[in-house]
Scaffold this motif. Structure first.
Motif, short mmCIF file in Angstrom:
data_model
loop_
_atom_site.label_atom_id
_atom_site.label_comp_id
_atom_site.label_asym_id
_atom_site.label_seq_id
_atom_site.Cartn_x
_atom_site.Cartn_y
_atom_site.Cartn_z
N LEU A 17 0.83 -1.20 0.00
CA LEU A 17 0.00 0.00 0.00
C LEU A 17 0.87 1.26 0.00
O LEU A 17 0.59 2.22 -0.73
N ILE A 18 1.95 1.26 0.80
CA ILE A 18 2.86 2.40 0.81
C ILE A 18 3.50 2.57 -0.56
O ILE A 18 3.62 3.70 -1.06
N GLU A 19 3.92 1.48 -1.17
CA GLU A 19 4.53 1.57 -2.50
C GLU A 19 3.56 2.21 -3.49
O GLU A 19 3.92 3.10 -4.27
N ASP A 20 2.32 1.76 -3.48
CA ASP A 20 1.32 2.28 -4.41
C ASP A 20 1.09 3.77 -4.16
O ASP A 20 1.03 4.57 -5.10
N TYR A 21 0.97 4.14 -2.90
CA TYR A 21 0.79 5.55 -2.53
C TYR A 21 1.95 6.41 -3.02
O TYR A 21 1.75 7.48 -3.63
#
Length: 372
Positions: A97-101
């Protein structure tokens, strides 16, 4: 292709996603042959993949990889050590999720800091013109055109206006502050080993914020631990030891969870609804920013769909742990709202792909290929 390395990486040294992929490859210790692209290399990439973008990776057997998220996922399977994927399923989801954000939300402030300040705009436009070197096109003219196109496409033509331009600018400063607080305590975002989250942040932080003149000076003065973290990612392969991961519930993480729950996931939801309804643009109000007439990006529909699938694959305990992390900030309701919206052709093709014989349209040949 050289026989010295199994992968040839076509990239640009000032490219957001090229920096992300190169940081991953270097940290992993994966041998590769870098090729700085020019107009001919771009044509070769498009002919093979149908995508005129960098980075693109040519395998020794003639197949190709592109799009950094699935490329890194594929390489993690091929090169399992050192391990950059948390074994804890809940933490693995948070990392993704952090990567996508970082990939998708920080793109807009990265464009602001590169293309709004005049000195940066002139310097970077010229550097890109020198790298691409289009035959018969004056470099000064191409530099001005490219800078104009980037500002128009990614900023003033994609939801930024006089009312929110300062907010877009300051997203970078807020991100530096939260990362600085985390990286003063530990060498990498989720512990003593890099994760997918680190490489997601590496995209905007390395080639844009960390290298471009204006934001790089801001980083050195405001967030020296962030600058040191970028150097660690780039410097050497990571040691092969058992990772010591940290569940990210410390106070310094709360601003990021508020941003994801209050801005990023609601934005992904609104974008997906606009895509479902056939709207090319939409107005949207988040917790800290409003976007008017922002472009509907079908790639981000696929991003949201992939996150929904990852969350659905978690067991009950892992889901509850993730939900508790975001509960103080409104929860993950925007991720689940209106169910799964099929991204259709926006879905990423399985990688690697076999080289094809794709032809460029006149628009792509003249203007390049927008990321959408």
């Amino acid at each position: 292709m050289s026989g010295r390395a199994p992968y040839t990486v076509y990239k640009m040294d000032i490219s957001y996603f090229s920096g992300k992929l190169e940081c991953y490859l270097r940290a992993k210790g994966i041998a590769y042959e870098p090729v700085e692209v020019d107009a001919r290399a771009f044509a070769r990439i498009h002919a093979a993949t149908g995508v005129k973008k960098v980075p693109a990776v040519a395998l020794h057997d003639g197949r190709w990889l592109f799009d950094t998220t699935p490329t890194i996922a594929w390489l993690e399977v091929q090169h399992p050590t050192p391990c950059f994927q948390p074994a804890d399923p809940a933490l693995a989801f948070v990392s993704a999720l952090i990567e996508d954000y970082a990939d998708e939300w920080l793109w807009r402030p990265a464009m602001w800091w590169r293309w709004e300040p005049m000195p940066s705009r002139l310097a970077l436009g010229r550097r890109i013109a020198e790298s691409v070197d289009l035959p018969g096109v004056p470099k000064a003219a191409f530099a001005r055109f490219f800078a104009w196109r980037q500002r128009r496409t990614w900023l003033w033509g994609d939801g930024m206006d006089r009312g929110n331009a300062q907010v877009v600018r300051d997203l970078y400063l807020e991100e530096l502050d939260l990362l600085e607080a985390v990286l003063r305590r530990q060498p990498f975002l989720l512990g003593d080993t890099p994760s997918v989250a680190d490489f997601g942040y590496c995209g905007p932080m390395f080639r844009h914020f960390g290298n471009d003149p204006d934001p790089a000076e801001v980083m050195r003065r405001r967030a020296p631990a962030v600058a040191e973290w970028l150097a660690r990612l780039w410097k050497t392969p990571q040691p092969e030891h058992s990772p010591r991961w940290q569940w990210p519930d410390a106070p310094e993480w709360q601003r990021l969870w508020a941003r994801i729950a209050g801005d990023y996931l609601p934005y992904l939801h609104a974008n997906a609804l606009a895509f479902r309804d056939g709207r090319r643009r939409f107005d949207w109000q988040g917790a800290s920013i409003a976007l008017r007439g922002t472009v509907t990006h079908h790639y981000r529909v696929a991003c949201r769909h992939a996150l929904q699938q990852r969350f659905a694959a978690l067991d009950v305990d892992a889901r509850e742990r993730v939900e508790r992390l975001f509960a103080p900030h409104g929860g993950l309701g925007a991720l689940h709202a209106d169910g799964a919206i099929d991204p259709g052709t926006a879905a990423t093709s399985p990688l690697p792909v076999t080289a094809g014989r794709h032809r460029q349209s006149l628009r792509v040949a003249l203007l390049g290929q927008p990321r959408n």
